[in-house]
Write a protein that holds these residues in place. Structure first.
Motif, PDB file in Angstrom:
ATOM      1  N   ASP A 180       0.860  -1.668   0.107  1.00  0.00           N
ATOM      2  CA  ASP A 180       0.213  -0.089  -0.126  1.00  0.00           C
ATOM      3  C   ASP A 180       0.673   1.603  -0.121  1.00  0.00           C
ATOM      4  O   ASP A 180       0.524   2.247  -0.754  1.00  0.00           O
ATOM      5  CB  ASP A 180      -1.105  -0.037   0.930  1.00  0.00           C
ATOM      6  N   PHE A 181       2.226   1.169   0.726  1.00  0.00           N
ATOM      7  CA  PHE A 181       2.903   2.228   0.410  1.00  0.00           C
ATOM      8  C   PHE A 181       3.672   2.648  -0.736  1.00  0.00           C
ATOM      9  O   PHE A 181       3.834   3.515  -1.114  1.00  0.00           O
ATOM     10  CB  PHE A 181       3.827   2.204   2.405  1.00  0.00           C
ATOM     11  N   ILE A 182       4.083   1.346  -0.778  1.00  0.00           N
ATOM     12  CA  ILE A 182       4.754   1.423  -2.454  1.00  0.00           C
ATOM     13  C   ILE A 182       3.963   1.530  -3.318  1.00  0.00           C
ATOM     14  O   ILE A 182       4.178   3.194  -4.196  1.00  0.00           O
ATOM     15  CB  ILE A 182       5.041   0.135  -2.598  1.00  0.00           C
ATOM     16  N   LYS A 183       2.318   1.779  -3.795  1.00  0.00           N
ATOM     17  CA  LYS A 183       1.479   2.168  -4.222  1.00  0.00           C
ATOM     18  C   LYS A 183       1.289   3.811  -4.397  1.00  0.00           C
ATOM     19  O   LYS A 183       0.368   4.769  -5.803  1.00  0.00           O
ATOM     20  CB  LYS A 183       0.355   1.020  -4.236  1.00  0.00           C
ATOM     21  N   THR A 184       1.145   4.708  -3.430  1.00  0.00           N
ATOM     22  CA  THR A 184       0.668   5.727  -3.032  1.00  0.00           C
ATOM     23  C   THR A 184       1.934   5.705  -3.389  1.00  0.00           C
ATOM     24  O   THR A 184       2.194   7.497  -4.063  1.00  0.00           O
ATOM     25  CB  THR A 184       1.119   5.856  -1.505  1.00  0.00           C
ATOM     26  N   LEU A 185       3.398   5.245  -3.225  1.00  0.00           N
ATOM     27  CA  LEU A 185       4.735   6.250  -4.038  1.00  0.00           C
ATOM     28  C   LEU A 185       4.195   6.327  -5.328  1.00  0.00           C
ATOM     29  O   LEU A 185       4.174   7.542  -6.231  1.00  0.00           O
ATOM     30  CB  LEU A 185       6.212   6.161  -3.798  1.00  0.00           C
ATOM     31  N   SER A 186       4.060   5.201  -6.448  1.00  0.00           N
ATOM     32  CA  SER A 186       3.550   5.129  -7.126  1.00  0.00           C
ATOM     33  C   SER A 186       2.471   5.943  -8.239  1.00  0.00           C
ATOM     34  O   SER A 186       2.794   6.892  -9.073  1.00  0.00           O
ATOM     35  CB  SER A 186       2.884   4.258  -7.573  1.00  0.00           C
ATOM     36  N   ARG A 187       1.013   6.800  -7.514  1.00  0.00           N
ATOM     37  CA  ARG A 187       0.847   7.375  -7.813  1.00  0.00           C
ATOM     38  C   ARG A 187       1.565   8.379  -7.870  1.00  0.00           C
ATOM     39  O   ARG A 187       0.060   9.645  -8.386  1.00  0.00           O
ATOM     40  CB  ARG A 187      -0.614   6.820  -6.987  1.00  0.00           C
ATOM     41  N   GLU A 188       1.874   9.505  -6.777  1.00  0.00           N
ATOM     42  CA  GLU A 188       2.482  10.775  -6.418  1.00  0.00           C
ATOM     43  C   GLU A 188       2.882  10.861  -7.273  1.00  0.00           C
ATOM     44  O   GLU A 188       3.218  11.833  -7.994  1.00  0.00           O
ATOM     45  CB  GLU A 188       2.987  10.621  -4.819  1.00  0.00           C
ATOM     46  N   ASP A 189       4.143   9.386  -8.302  1.00  0.00           N
ATOM     47  CA  ASP A 189       5.271   9.765  -9.292  1.00  0.00           C
ATOM     48  C   ASP A 189       4.301   9.471 -10.564  1.00  0.00           C
ATOM     49  O   ASP A 189       5.361  10.097 -11.383  1.00  0.00           O
ATOM     50  CB  ASP A 189       6.627   9.963  -9.009  1.00  0.00           C
ATOM     51  N   ASN A 190       3.150   9.685 -10.696  1.00  0.00           N
ATOM     52  CA  ASN A 190       2.739   8.633 -11.689  1.00  0.00           C
ATOM     53  C   ASN A 190       3.983   7.814 -12.706  1.00  0.00           C
ATOM     54  O   ASN A 190       4.074   7.124 -13.478  1.00  0.00           O
ATOM     55  CB  ASN A 190       2.250   9.682 -12.846  1.00  0.00           C
ATOM     56  N   PHE A 191       4.490   6.346 -11.418  1.00  0.00           N
ATOM     57  CA  PHE A 191       5.235   5.726 -11.956  1.00  0.00           C
ATOM     58  C   PHE A 191       4.300   4.673 -12.881  1.00  0.00           C
ATOM     59  O   PHE A 191       5.032   4.263 -13.607  1.00  0.00           O
ATOM     60  CB  PHE A 191       5.904   5.050 -10.892  1.00  0.00           C
ATOM     61  N   ALA A 237      -6.242  -2.305 -10.920  1.00  0.00           N
ATOM     62  CA  ALA A 237      -7.322  -1.924  -9.495  1.00  0.00           C
ATOM     63  C   ALA A 237      -7.284  -0.676  -9.509  1.00  0.00           C
ATOM     64  O   ALA A 237      -7.881  -0.149  -8.123  1.00  0.00           O
ATOM     65  CB  ALA A 237      -6.459  -3.012  -8.442  1.00  0.00           C
ATOM     66  N   ASP A 238      -6.400   0.480  -9.041  1.00  0.00           N
ATOM     67  CA  ASP A 238      -6.676   1.395  -9.433  1.00  0.00           C
ATOM     68  C   ASP A 238      -7.704   1.981 -10.061  1.00  0.00           C
ATOM     69  O   ASP A 238      -8.615   3.282  -9.749  1.00  0.00           O
ATOM     70  CB  ASP A 238      -4.852   2.714  -9.711  1.00  0.00           C
ATOM     71  N   MET A 239      -7.905   1.831 -11.592  1.00  0.00           N
ATOM     72  CA  MET A 239      -9.034   2.198 -12.142  1.00  0.00           C
ATOM     73  C   MET A 239     -10.121   1.956 -11.924  1.00  0.00           C
ATOM     74  O   MET A 239     -11.150   2.637 -11.682  1.00  0.00           O
ATOM     75  CB  MET A 239      -8.490   1.790 -13.110  1.00  0.00           C
ATOM     76  N   ARG A 240     -10.597   0.293 -11.271  1.00  0.00           N
ATOM     77  CA  ARG A 240     -11.617   0.195 -10.336  1.00  0.00           C
ATOM     78  C   ARG A 240     -12.193   0.778  -9.790  1.00  0.00           C
ATOM     79  O   ARG A 240     -13.474   0.899  -9.018  1.00  0.00           O
ATOM     80  CB  ARG A 240     -11.493  -1.490 -10.097  1.00  0.00           C
ATOM     81  N   SER A 241     -11.372   1.744  -8.392  1.00  0.00           N
ATOM     82  CA  SER A 241     -11.343   2.064  -7.553  1.00  0.00           C
ATOM     83  C   SER A 241     -11.514   3.606  -7.983  1.00  0.00           C
ATOM     84  O   SER A 241     -11.383   4.664  -7.098  1.00  0.00           O
ATOM     85  CB  SER A 241     -10.230   1.759  -6.742  1.00  0.00           C
ATOM     86  N   GLY A 242     -11.453   4.210  -9.211  1.00  0.00           N
ATOM     87  CA  GLY A 242     -11.781   5.665  -9.399  1.00  0.00           C
ATOM     88  C   GLY A 242     -10.794   6.578  -9.548  1.00  0.00           C
ATOM     89  O   GLY A 242     -10.336   7.548  -9.445  1.00  0.00           O
ATOM     90  N   LEU A 243      -9.268   6.191  -9.691  1.00  0.00           N
ATOM     91  CA  LEU A 243      -7.887   6.340  -9.309  1.00  0.00           C
ATOM     92  C   LEU A 243      -7.411   6.344 -10.399  1.00  0.00           C
ATOM     93  O   LEU A 243      -6.066   6.749 -10.834  1.00  0.00           O
ATOM     94  CB  LEU A 243      -6.753   5.919  -8.412  1.00  0.00           C
TER      95      LEU A 243
END
Length: 775
Positions: free
Chosen positions: A275-286, A291-297
């Protein structure tokens, strides 16, 4: 039966899909009527119906790990049938409301896991970091074992503590929760990583939760992504291995061990860390995942890396690809699963006749491993991906590669193992930048392989005649970069010419730059004619001998053999001593296909008096992993004191009834293996009664508990043909494989065992007819 259900973190009813149910069905019913690797997604009602019909007459124990929503439990609970056979459901969750919802009946029980005490935290930290911890650091951990391990990983890496001191005011605050302390520790660990290693860590976000990531695959992907640079490919590989080990040392990934020379073969990422790694990934558009798309991100800017987890229906997959996404600019495409691949390839809409793959012209990495729905025609237009470096098709249902693959001038890695390929297109020989070619021995060797002098790793080339072996010899002579080579001699005639050609090949190996050599399916008749010349510079020399060899046959073993797979028709102490003469042997897979030589004792008046073959003191001084399978039934080996002093992994496969009948007990001398850390005993239950199988498991457990060392061995028992105990005789009938794990721990680990024992007592206290849940 025991079943582990995949995690349902952040899930809702729609995500408990037919893929989840199909996975559960094939755990409890491997011979189900619905194929696991079908080309189309099965209907959920069909899977659920078959699952309920199979479980309704069974006594089952199901573990559902990490539920994060009440709705997910409602869906799962509706499928599990109520019966009066004493079935149990064990649930883990971090949310108290979910636990209460799962425990609505009087016989249900909730076990609240408590954090570690101050003294227990200190002990755990000291065991992991080998040094004492400061009180302020332990306060930040909040008694959470995972946080303590991460903090200990920083200490063991020799890191200074200024960052911790700067944040002490946060860690000692009464308003600082345990989760806040975990996030601070993770952020501190991440900030201390060098830039390339940060990218390697965040890249793990493209894999699904609890997904076992193979080490070799991950390092190749890191190299293809250019997260770190080097002058030579072998230096890149060493750098990747060092980064992998560094993440393990810092406890940011959890190693997965196989029974292969005791080394980590892969890793998994803990859900909290992921979860922490995915947060970093979303912050930097990595990276972006489905799963992100299903949750509206869904991001509104071009996607750089896209991971498509196909665990849903085809029509639902199509809804995840709205027109606002700019998939055409992505550089990495990874598909995990079977369903939805065709939907992805048909987006965005292109004019009729234009191959879909050409739309993704900026792709550097295309990884579709274990995608059973992928067919050869889906690769049409792949020649347009001129920037592609990595093409992973392992486990795909393809039977040929398009000839246009020769246009991929930047392609460095091609993995087509476990496919239906029989031939490679001739155009591959023109790929000058090809470094890693991973095939199987069913693929015909490329005639122009001598032109590919940039190859560093090739496995596995099939050698079925002397001429093809001469080509391999010429490649070794002309290429100065080849370092990993695998050959299969399946089909090679055991003639004098063949033996001479193999000897000449080994002489060339002794003067090459190879660091790893694997020779598979080397016939027993050929081995007797060889005088293997030891290539001393090899770091790994694997030898697999096909066909049974007499234990008394004095064949000459190469002095640098490190991995040996061999079958002996008659096991004896003389044959074992010959194998033990290989001083660098670290892994041995030994199969005994006939009765032991010690069984021929004519003075034995009873079958129970037959003597086992003893592995004497000092034998196999460097061996780390030992597999032993006895096809004759009973386990005929016994370890003497001082034998295999460095052995860490032991796997035994024997029949309970035959062992008890021939030798009268299950005393194998396991207590003499002082360095043992794990043992897997596969017990054949054919014609055996329940007490006989239980006696074997108990005897092995007691031997492991008698090991006098600081190790903490883990025992795994698997029953080859187990089943429910039926009738008064309680015979073991056919069922799916059941694995029981017993862990012997010391010091702080007793706390975990105590928690487990409390849950076990709760299970026993419940009535036989109810189901219960545990938080």
């Amino acid at each position: 039966m025991q079943v582990r259900v995949p995690s349902f973190r952040h899930s809702w009813p729609k995500t408990v899909s037919s893929g989840h149910w199909l996975d559960i069905l094939h755990q409890v019913k491997p011979q189900g009527t619905i194929p696991l690797n079908g080309t189309e997604a099965p209907e959920m009602n069909q899977v659920v119906t078959e699952l309920r019909e199979h479980l309704v007459t069974k006594r089952y124990f199901i573990l559902i790990d990490d539920i994060w929503s009440i709705s997910a439990w409602d869906v799962l609970n509706s499928v599990l049938p109520e019966n009066d056979l004493g079935s149990r459901v064990l649930i883990t969750t971090c949310i108290s409301d979910v636990a209460k919802c799962c425990s609505t009946r009087p016989i249900d029980f909730i076990h609240q896991m408590e954090p570690l005490s101050k003294e227990e935290s200190k002990t755990l930290f000291h065991e992991e970091a080998k040094r004492p911890a400061e009180n302020e650091l332990l306060k930040m951990c909040g008694g959470m074992p995972l946080a303590i391990l991460i903090a200990a990983g920083r200490k063991s890496a020799g890191l200074a503590e200024p960052e911790i001191r700067e944040r002490r005011i946060l860690s000692t605050s009464d308003q600082c929760s345990a989760s806040d302390g975990m996030r601070m520790l993770l952020r501190m660990s991440y900030d201390e990583l060098p830039a390339p290693l940060k990218s390697c860590l965040v890249y793990l976000s493209v894999f699904p939760e609890y997904y076992t990531i193979k080490k070799d695959r991950l390092i190749r992907l890191w190299i293809a992504e250019r997260f770190f640079l080097g002058r030579r490919e072998e230096n890149l590989w060493r750098t990747g291995e060092s980064y992998f080990n560094e993440l393990i040392c810092r406890r940011l990934i959890q190693p997965v061990f196989g029974y292969e020379d005791g080394q980590a073969v892969g890793c998994v990422v803990h859900g909290v860390i992921l979860d922490f790694i995915k947060t970093l990934s979303r912050e930097d558009n990595f990276a972006t995942t489905s799963a992100d798309m299903r949750s509206g991100l869904t991001p509104w800017y071009p996607i750089r890396r896209f991971s498509f987890d196909c665990c849903i229906k085809e029509d639902e997959a199509g809804k995840l690809l709205p027109g606002t996404l700019h998939l055409s600019s992505m550089r990495t495409l990874q598909v995990c699963g079977r369903v939805g691949w065709t939907t992805l390839l048909t987006y965005p809409k292109v004019r009729k006749g234009k191959p879909a793959l050409r739309t993704f012209k900026f792709l550097r990495v295309l990884d579709v491993e274990d995608n059973g729905i992928l067919r050869s025609h889906h690769l049409k237009g792949i020649g347009g991906l001129i920037l592609l470096r990595y093409l992973g098709l392992r486990g795909a249902a393809i039977h040929e590669l398009p000839g246009e693959i020769g246009k991929l001038e930047h392609l460095e890695t091609l993995d087509v193992r476990r496919t239906n390929l029989r031939n490679l297109p001739a155009s591959i020989a023109g790929l000058e930048r090809m470094v890693c070619l991973l095939i199987e021995d069913t693929v015909k060797m490329l005639g122009d392989i001598l032109m590919m002098q940039g190859l560093q790793e090739v496995s596995t080339i099939r050698v079925d005649n002397v001429k093809s072996l001469h080509k391999v010899v010429e490649l070794l002579v002309r290429s100065g970069r080849l370092s990993v080579l695998g050959l299969s001699f399946d089909g090679l005639d055991p003639s004098v010419d063949s033996a001479r050609a193999i000897v000449d090949f080994l002489k060339v190996v002794g003067h090459s730059n190879l660091r790893s050599l694997s020779l598979h399916c080397l016939g027993g008749d050929l081995v007797g004619q060889l005088n293997l010349c030891p290539p001393y510079q090899l770091q790994r020399f694997e030898l697999t001998i096909s066909g049974a060899i007499l234990g008394s046959t004095a064949f000459c073993m190469a002095t640098c053999v490190t991995h040996l797979n061999i079958e002996i028709s008659q096991l004896g102490e003389q044959g074992l001593s010959i194998i033990a003469s290989a001083p660098h042997l670290i892994l041995l897979k030994l199969v005994s296909s006939g009765p032991a030589a010690a069984m021929t004792d004519t003075h034995s008046s009873s079958r129970r008096q037959r003597r086992r073959v003893i592995i004497c003191s000092g034998a196999f001084p460097c061996l780390k992993v030992f597999w032993f399978t006895c096809k004759a039934g009973g386990n005929e080996l016994q370890f003497d004191r001082g034998a295999m002093p460095r052995l860490r992994g032991l796997r035994l496969h024997f029949n309970a009834l035959e062992t008890l009948s021939l030798y009268g007990d299950f005393e194998f001398g396991i207590e003499h293996l002082s360095s043992l850390t794990r043992i897997h005993a596969a017990i054949g239950c054919e014609d055996a009664t329940a007490p006989e199988v239980e006696l074997a498991e108990t005897a092995i457990t007691e031997q492991v508990c008698r090991i006098s060392s600081a190790n903490t061995p883990t025992i795994e028992f698997s029953r080859e043909k187990p089943g429910m105990f039926e009738g008064e005789k309680k015979s073991v009938g056919p069922l799916t494989e059941t694995v029981t794990t017993i862990t012997k721990k010391r010091r702080l680990s007793r706390w975990l065992i105590t928690q487990y024992e409390m849950m076990q007592r709760a299970l026993c206290s419940c009535s036989c007819t109810g189901r219960r849940s545990v938080k």
